[in-house]
Design a protein around this motif. Structure first.
Motif, short mmCIF file in Angstrom:
data_model
loop_
_atom_site.label_atom_id
_atom_site.label_comp_id
_atom_site.label_asym_id
_atom_site.label_seq_id
_atom_site.Cartn_x
_atom_site.Cartn_y
_atom_site.Cartn_z
N ALA A 153 0.83 -1.10 0.01
CA ALA A 153 -0.13 0.10 0.01
C ALA A 153 0.81 1.27 -0.01
N GLN A 154 0.30 2.22 -0.40
CA GLN A 154 1.01 3.83 -0.40
C GLN A 154 -0.05 4.67 0.06
N ILE A 155 0.34 5.38 1.16
CA ILE A 155 -0.79 6.33 1.85
C ILE A 155 0.22 7.56 2.02
N HIS A 156 -0.65 8.81 2.23
CA HIS A 156 0.33 9.81 2.51
C HIS A 156 -0.64 10.90 3.31
N ASP A 157 -0.13 11.98 4.15
CA ASP A 157 -0.68 12.76 4.88
C ASP A 157 -0.37 14.22 4.04
N GLY A 158 -1.05 15.02 3.42
CA GLY A 158 -0.72 16.19 2.74
C GLY A 158 -1.38 16.08 1.38
N SER A 159 -0.64 16.72 0.52
CA SER A 159 -1.31 16.77 -1.03
C SER A 159 -0.22 16.22 -2.01
N TYR A 160 -0.63 15.68 -3.03
CA TYR A 160 0.24 15.30 -3.80
C TYR A 160 1.26 16.49 -4.61
N PHE A 161 0.31 17.54 -5.00
CA PHE A 161 1.21 18.53 -5.57
C PHE A 161 1.59 19.65 -4.58
N GLY A 162 1.45 19.62 -3.33
CA GLY A 162 1.98 20.45 -2.24
C GLY A 162 3.20 19.54 -1.47
N SER A 163 3.18 19.60 -0.21
CA SER A 163 4.31 18.85 0.58
C SER A 163 3.29 17.80 1.09
N ARG A 164 3.95 16.62 1.46
CA ARG A 164 3.23 15.57 2.27
C ARG A 164 4.13 14.56 2.89
N TYR A 165 3.56 13.83 3.87
CA TYR A 165 4.36 12.62 4.35
C TYR A 165 4.09 11.49 3.50
N HIS A 166 4.69 10.53 3.00
CA HIS A 166 4.54 9.77 1.97
C HIS A 166 4.91 8.34 2.70
N LEU A 167 4.06 7.16 2.54
CA LEU A 167 4.66 6.14 3.26
C LEU A 167 4.51 4.94 2.40
N ARG A 168 5.52 4.45 2.07
CA ARG A 168 5.32 2.84 1.44
C ARG A 168 5.38 1.75 2.15
N LEU A 169 4.34 0.84 2.24
CA LEU A 169 4.40 -0.39 3.15
C LEU A 169 4.67 -1.68 2.57
N TYR A 170 5.13 -2.48 2.99
CA TYR A 170 5.56 -3.84 2.42
C TYR A 170 5.30 -4.80 3.77
N GLU A 171 4.53 -5.59 3.25
CA GLU A 171 4.06 -6.62 4.30
C GLU A 171 4.83 -7.96 4.16
N GLY A 172 5.29 -8.51 5.10
CA GLY A 172 5.83 -9.84 5.26
C GLY A 172 5.61 -10.60 6.37
N GLY A 173 6.10 -11.91 6.49
CA GLY A 173 5.73 -12.87 7.42
C GLY A 173 4.34 -13.45 7.42
N THR A 174 4.10 -14.35 8.10
CA THR A 174 2.79 -15.01 8.09
C THR A 174 2.26 -15.39 9.13
N GLY A 175 0.68 -15.30 9.25
CA GLY A 175 0.16 -15.87 10.51
C GLY A 175 0.06 -14.43 11.75
N GLY A 176 0.29 -15.08 12.75
CA GLY A 176 0.73 -14.16 14.06
C GLY A 176 2.00 -13.44 13.88
N GLN A 177 2.84 -13.78 13.07
CA GLN A 177 4.23 -13.22 12.91
C GLN A 177 4.25 -12.12 11.65
N THR A 178 3.01 -11.75 11.13
CA THR A 178 3.10 -10.73 10.09
C THR A 178 3.57 -9.65 10.41
N TRP A 179 4.34 -8.80 9.86
CA TRP A 179 4.52 -7.36 10.01
C TRP A 179 4.47 -6.66 8.81
N THR A 180 4.62 -5.29 9.19
CA THR A 180 4.72 -4.28 7.74
C THR A 180 5.88 -3.51 8.09
N ALA A 181 6.99 -3.53 7.03
CA ALA A 181 7.87 -2.59 6.84
C ALA A 181 7.45 -1.24 6.20
#
Length: 428
Positions: A153-181
């Motif tokens: 997923a990609q999410i941001h706080d702010g606006s695309y044509f202004g300034s923003r905090y941009h997050l790229r999320l990567y999911e790994g692991g399985t089951g109860g050991q799942t994590w998001t980098a």
């Protein structure tokens, strides 16, 4: 003072062109030297350092992102890990509000509607799904979830044509050991590069930490050393968030624009001052100068504001279409204003009006989106833009009096094409 000779102007224009070309070659020596990266052996997973984002997970992570599915095209470091599914992380950041309070006899947590009052210290935040260039990371894990993966997923706080905090999320692991980098960075849209310029990674990391501190659904927020620092303002310490239960938080970020007002000292009577002012304003040259200054000042701000407004209110319009329109307005509007409006007065006066108006426009544009630090090459490019627009204003002021000055306008337009191509083909 008498106008400088035509020959001097030609020499000055030649020197400016040589400096521009020299700057490009100095900043990007690879233009003159063949790139031999393709001849080198590519790195394998055994050649890089992998880390364990979750203590109970077998999956390991390469703590960086990459432009392609290769360790050699490294871009930015991972700077946060949340021990949970990506959908849950996005839910925490995107949903509206959470009210929390405690007293001596009970503990209550719940989700409120927008029109209901809440207790506690609610924070105003806005996170939305967004788009951005695809970046990959490498996960070493058994099964099909390993290998090179793109953003979950990609999410941001702010606006695309202004300034923003941009997050790229990567999911790994399985089951109860799942994590998001998470790769978090603060960036702003650069009209001359037609892409975003990253300003800070540490500011985005601290901003992300604050979304989890003190929340009842968070077990712990800590820092763990992944030793992936040294890029931009990173130090190699990654935020690690342990979640306890889902909730909602809804932030709103307010944008303030400061307007500076100057004062004029009056030595004569107010009536005399007003008469002189009106006489000065009635002159055609004065009106042209004011129009040029305000037009060059307003174009960057208006293009930015209009693009953000369209982005927020009409999400069906493609981002690239909005970016293309804004770019054309700046690419054509700035030089056209500099050539058409100047008339009369000393040519250096028009040079000053042009660089002052556009320079203030750039400063207020960056201030409006909260950008306070720029890379040195971006600053150098903007100064070159100011110089070329000033040169076009000088040529525009003289072309009506002397047809030979049309050469200066043509030279300025060639240089303008150069400063437009510079950030598109060379990294700033």
């Amino acid at each position: 003072m008498p106008e400088p000779r035509i020959g001097f102007r030609r020499h000055a224009t030649t020197i400016l062109a040589i400096l521009l070309v020299g700057t490009l070659l100095f900043a990007h020596p690879g233009v003159l030297v063949p790139n031999s990266v393709d001849d080198e052996e590519r790195k394998s997973p055994n050649d890089v350092r992998l880390v364990s984002p979750h203590p109970n997970s077998e999956a390991e992570l390469w703590p960086f992102t990459s432009r392609g599915k290769s360790f050699d095209s490294l871009t930015l470091p991972i700077n946060a890990v949340v021990q949970g599914h990506t959908s849950r992380v996005v839910s925490h950041l995107r949903n509206r509000r959470t009210a929390e309070w405690r007293n001596d006899t009970q503990e209550w947590q719940g989700i409120s509607h927008e029109d209901e009052p809440t207790a506690g210290d609610d924070v105003a935040i806005e996170w939305h799904n967004t788009t951005g260039a695809v970046r990959y990371t490498y996960i070493d894990a058994p099964g099909s979830r390993g290998g090179w993966v793109a953003e979950t997923a990609q999410i941001h706080d702010g606006s695309y044509f202004g300034s923003r905090y941009h997050l790229r999320l990567y999911e790994g692991g399985t089951g109860g050991q799942t994590w998001t980098a998470i790769q978090a960075h603060q960036e702003h849209w650069d009209w001359f590069r037609l892409r975003h310029s990253v300003g800070s990674l540490s500011a985005a990391q601290y901003y992300l930490d604050n979304q989890f501190y003190g929340k009842w659904y968070v077990e712990d927020v800590s820092r763990e050393r992944f030793a992936n620092g040294g890029i931009a303002d990173t130090d190699g310490w990654v935020s690690v968030v342990e979640l306890r239960a889902p909730t909602d938080v809804y932030p709103i970020t307010l944008l303030w624009v400061a307007i500076l007002l100057g004062s004029v000292g009056v030595q004569e009577s107010m009536l005399s001052f007003v008469r002189e002012l009106l006489s000065w304003l009635s002159a055609e040259t004065t009106q042209r100068g004011i129009a040029l200054g305000f037009l060059l000042l307003g174009l960057p701000i208006v293009v930015r504001g209009a693009s953000i407004a369209v982005e927020m209110t009409v999400p069906t319009i493609p981002i690239k279409a909005v970016a293309g329109i804004g770019y054309v307005v700046l690419a054509v509007g700035l030089p056209l204003s500099a050539v058409i409006l100047p008339k009369g007065h000393q040519s250096l006066d028009w040079f000053g009006v042009a660089i002052l108006g556009l320079g203030l426009g750039f400063l207020l544009d960056y201030q409006s989106i909260g950008v306070t630090v720029l890379p040195i090459m971006v600053v150098l490019h903007r100064l070159t833009v100011l110089a070329v627009i000033g040169l076009l204003a000088v040529g525009g002021a003289r072309q009506q009096a002397d047809e030979r000055w049309n050469l200066l306008v043509k030279t300025g337009l060639v240089l303008w094409i150069g400063v437009l191509l510079w950030p598109l083909f060379f990294s700033l």
